[in-house]
Design a protein around this motif. Structure first.
Motif, PDB file in Angstrom:
ATOM      1  N   ILE A  39       0.856  -1.186   0.000  1.00 52.67           N
ATOM      2  CA  ILE A  39       0.000   0.000   0.000  1.00 52.67           C
ATOM      3  C   ILE A  39       0.895   1.239   0.000  1.00 52.67           C
ATOM      4  CG2 ILE A  39      -1.745   1.294   1.300  1.00 52.67           C
ATOM      5  CD1 ILE A  39      -2.656  -1.431   2.458  1.00 52.67           C
ATOM      6  N   TYR A  41       0.708   4.340   0.818  1.00 50.85           N
ATOM      7  CA  TYR A  41      -0.275   5.050   1.638  1.00 50.85           C
ATOM      8  C   TYR A  41      -0.411   6.523   1.286  1.00 50.85           C
ATOM      9  CZ  TYR A  41      -2.435   6.982   5.869  1.00 50.85           C
ATOM     10  OH  TYR A  41      -3.248   7.657   6.732  1.00 50.85           O
ATOM     11  N   HIS A  42       0.731   7.214   1.147  1.00 52.69           N
ATOM     12  CA  HIS A  42       0.674   8.666   0.935  1.00 52.69           C
ATOM     13  C   HIS A  42       0.308   9.052  -0.497  1.00 52.69           C
ATOM     14  CE1 HIS A  42       3.155   7.988   4.510  1.00 52.69           C
ATOM     15  NE2 HIS A  42       2.652   9.115   4.957  1.00 52.69           N
ATOM     16  N   SER A 122      10.995  13.036   0.703  1.00 50.02           N
ATOM     17  CA  SER A 122      11.526  11.685   0.932  1.00 50.02           C
ATOM     18  C   SER A 122      10.397  10.647   1.003  1.00 50.02           C
ATOM     19  CB  SER A 122      12.400  11.672   2.196  1.00 50.02           C
ATOM     20  OG  SER A 122      12.034  10.675   3.094  1.00 50.02           O
ATOM     21  N   VAL A 123       9.302  10.983   1.653  1.00 45.16           N
ATOM     22  CA  VAL A 123       8.155  10.056   1.705  1.00 45.16           C
ATOM     23  C   VAL A 123       7.641   9.823   0.282  1.00 45.16           C
ATOM     24  CG1 VAL A 123       5.798   9.730   2.536  1.00 45.16           C
ATOM     25  CG2 VAL A 123       7.481  10.799   4.038  1.00 45.16           C
TER      26      VAL A 123
ATOM     27  N   PHE B 219       9.768   8.875   7.075  1.00 42.46           N
ATOM     28  CA  PHE B 219       8.690   7.941   7.434  1.00 42.46           C
ATOM     29  C   PHE B 219       9.159   6.492   7.340  1.00 42.46           C
ATOM     30  CE2 PHE B 219       4.776   5.586   6.213  1.00 42.46           C
ATOM     31  CZ  PHE B 219       3.912   6.007   7.204  1.00 42.46           C
ATOM     32  N   LEU B 278      -2.340   5.153  14.409  1.00 37.41           N
ATOM     33  CA  LEU B 278      -3.074   4.420  13.370  1.00 37.41           C
ATOM     34  C   LEU B 278      -2.689   2.949  13.304  1.00 37.41           C
ATOM     35  CD1 LEU B 278      -2.979   6.980  10.397  1.00 37.41           C
ATOM     36  CD2 LEU B 278      -4.701   6.719  12.187  1.00 37.41           C
ATOM     37  N   GLN B 286       2.681  -1.195   7.569  1.00 41.22           N
ATOM     38  CA  GLN B 286       1.760  -0.567   6.622  1.00 41.22           C
ATOM     39  C   GLN B 286       0.461  -0.144   7.314  1.00 41.22           C
ATOM     40  OE1 GLN B 286       1.367  -2.144   2.635  1.00 41.22           O
ATOM     41  NE2 GLN B 286       3.294  -1.016   2.423  1.00 41.22           N
ATOM     42  N   ILE B 287      -0.069   0.979   6.871  1.00 45.02           N
ATOM     43  CA  ILE B 287      -1.352   1.470   7.393  1.00 45.02           C
ATOM     44  C   ILE B 287      -2.442   0.913   6.485  1.00 45.02           C
ATOM     45  CG2 ILE B 287      -2.733   3.526   7.927  1.00 45.02           C
ATOM     46  CD1 ILE B 287       0.052   5.036   8.035  1.00 45.02           C
ATOM     47  N   ASN B 288      -3.168  -0.072   7.001  1.00 46.61           N
ATOM     48  CA  ASN B 288      -4.196  -0.688   6.145  1.00 46.61           C
ATOM     49  C   ASN B 288      -5.554  -0.748   6.833  1.00 46.61           C
ATOM     50  OD1 ASN B 288      -3.592  -2.569   8.033  1.00 46.61           O
ATOM     51  ND2 ASN B 288      -2.827  -4.124   6.607  1.00 46.61           N
ATOM     52  N   LEU B 294     -10.251   4.655   9.754  1.00 44.73           N
ATOM     53  CA  LEU B 294      -9.245   5.721   9.636  1.00 44.73           C
ATOM     54  C   LEU B 294      -9.896   7.084   9.894  1.00 44.73           C
ATOM     55  CD1 LEU B 294      -6.253   6.041   8.720  1.00 44.73           C
ATOM     56  CD2 LEU B 294      -7.079   6.425   6.411  1.00 44.73           C
ATOM     57  N   GLN B 298      -9.079   9.598  13.065  1.00 50.74           N
ATOM     58  CA  GLN B 298      -8.603  10.971  12.832  1.00 50.74           C
ATOM     59  C   GLN B 298      -9.456  12.005  13.552  1.00 50.74           C
ATOM     60  OE1 GLN B 298      -8.470  11.227   8.554  1.00 50.74           O
ATOM     61  NE2 GLN B 298      -6.511  10.177   8.405  1.00 50.74           N
TER      62      GLN B 298
END
Lengths: 317, 317
Positions: A39, A41-42, A122-123, B219, B278, B286-288, B294, B298
């Protein structure tokens, strides 16, 4: 120039590409290929939710810059220059599901915004490089276009970076990995920079030079500005610092080049940084150009890159 | 809660303010007040083009966060909670002339986006602090609300930061000034954190704790992730690092807290950092989370801050 050129197609691309052999974008992470899903993500993309090779497989040029609006404008400009058949309204933000970055694709050109500063770019670079890897892209050139503060050169000059240096004028990027500091090289692609410089000579009234670019973590104290909320040094110390930077070969200052050079160098992307200067920091700290001059200056790097890409693709006379 | 409360007005504000005495926001720059004009370039505001005291003089709370969309949503939420008379459509982006940051004002609450990472928030903070100084604001509280990776705590927990630490678990922010490194303290405002913690107890099902927050420049590699484009360490080394962080008191990781703590501490703003986690980084990288989860997560920091502000203003039961 694009008005007389037929729509871009892939056979033209491969025939006229000046690269010899295929150079894939590679990740340097032994864990990645064993992951069931990746994923991004960003970017709001992923290997299970998107067919990355189908959408991105033909990408040859990635153009990145700080501002979402400016990058959208560049994508639309490139679309016109490439003479693509697709309607302008169809050039949509591929990362519309997130407001972190925006991304547009026009033919083989991918345009992405990266926000301000090393962490932000960088992300984006981690996820862009994974994207290009998953999409099996090869022979990719990446160019950052942007604005910067100049040192000892006239505002409106475009600086093509040969080496990105840190605040100590050293050609290095210090990456913290766990609690170790790893030093990485920040040299940009020599032939690419020269090719860009040669390209610039073809554009009338284009002021350009090749020089070092200093990359800082901060716009105010880190760049020796006297107009921040905090300032603990004298005007003399500021000038002494900037003059020492000039002596070390630095011609402009921005906030993203070292990490771009370091990461792209490691992952097989030929990288360049092309930034116009908005002021001469030996004269002043505040950016107070009239709006129309600012807009004109910002267009110089875009013009150069569009010229470079259309030449590479054989779309120029 | 705001539905039963009359529109906010300034007499209510000054009467019910719990601060004793006026504490002005101050810049630490001897050059600033002698400048004929101060252009806050990245905010598209200036001392000659805008009447800063008239527009911003009553600001008491500044809420900052990474995402423009999320900060706009927060501003609209605050507007409702404060029971202000102004129509929602009139809450416009004050920085609409630039796409670097967005800014909304609802009564005494200023909401600003800051992008990703230390350099991006640092540019905004320099200009925000100058703005509050030019506007002669006093008794200002600033709170960063955001998301983060947790260490050893359940996802969805809100961490109120007592001290921001760097990648080496040290309570410091290293600012490069010219070519010197200056170390600054990163302690956040103790009573403010405790007040926020007490506030959180009034909200049903609110999981919260006070702990250290680690702030990194990256990150992926800098946070020990195994899923970046570059990864040179083993799963064991990653876990060892994160466990050492936990032992040192770190409960979450983000990318802006050290510089916020350092700059606000120097300039007389009481600062807090309130981030929801998160994921638990001991479990995954990983953010899944499903989209609705989500979104729910937030909202927790927003809910806490709105609760805190309405209490401070005496608008709560």
């Amino acid at each position: 120039m694009a008005s007389v050129i037929p729509a871009f197609n892939s056979s033209m691309r491969s025939d006229r590409n000046t690269y010899v052999g295929k150079r894939f974008v590679h990740v340097k992470n032994p864990y990645l290929d064993s992951m069931d899903e990746d994923i991004l993500y960003h970017l709001d993309l992923g290997t299970k939710t998107h067919n990355l090779p189908a959408v991105f497989g033909d990408v040859k040029f990635v153009c990145v810059g700080r501002s979402p609006n400016r990058m959208k404008a560049f994508a639309l400009f490139m679309h016109k220059e490439l003479g693509l058949e697709e309607a302008e309204e169809d050039i949509k933000d591929i990362c519309a599901g997130t407001d972190r970055y925006c991304m547009y694709k026009t033919g083989p050109v991918l345009t992405i915004s990266h926000g301000m500063g090393i962490p932000s770019i960088s992300v984006m670079l981690h996820e862009l490089i994974k994207l290009l890897h998953h999409a099996q892209c090869c022979d990719v050139t990446i160019i950052r276009i942007g604005t910067s503060g100049g040192i000892g050169i006239a505002p409106g000059t475009v600086v093509i970076t040969d080496i990105a240096v840190d605040s100590f004028f050293k050609p290095r990027f210090e990456q913290v990995i766990l609690d170790n500091i790893v030093t990485r090289s920040t040299e940009l692609h020599k032939e690419l920079s020269e090719e860009l410089f040669n390209c610039s000579k073809e554009i009338p009234n284009f002021r350009t030079l090749i020089g070092h670019t200093m990359c800082t973590y901060d716009f105010y104290e880190g760049q020796g500005r006297l107009d921040g909320a905090l300032c603990s040094f004298s005007r003399e110390k500021k000038l002494d610092y900037l003059k020492r930077a000039y002596k070390a070969g630095v011609r402009n200052i921005e906030m993203e080049s070292t990490v771009l050079a370091a990461m792209c160098g490691l992952c097989g992307l030929k990288a360049a940084v092309v930034c116009v200067t908005l002021l001469d920091r030996l004269d002043c700290d505040q950016i107070n150009l009239p709006h129309d001059v600012l807009v004109e200056y910002q267009q110089w790097p875009q013009l150069l890159i569009s010229n470079f890409i259309t030449r590479r693709l054989g779309l120029c006379d």
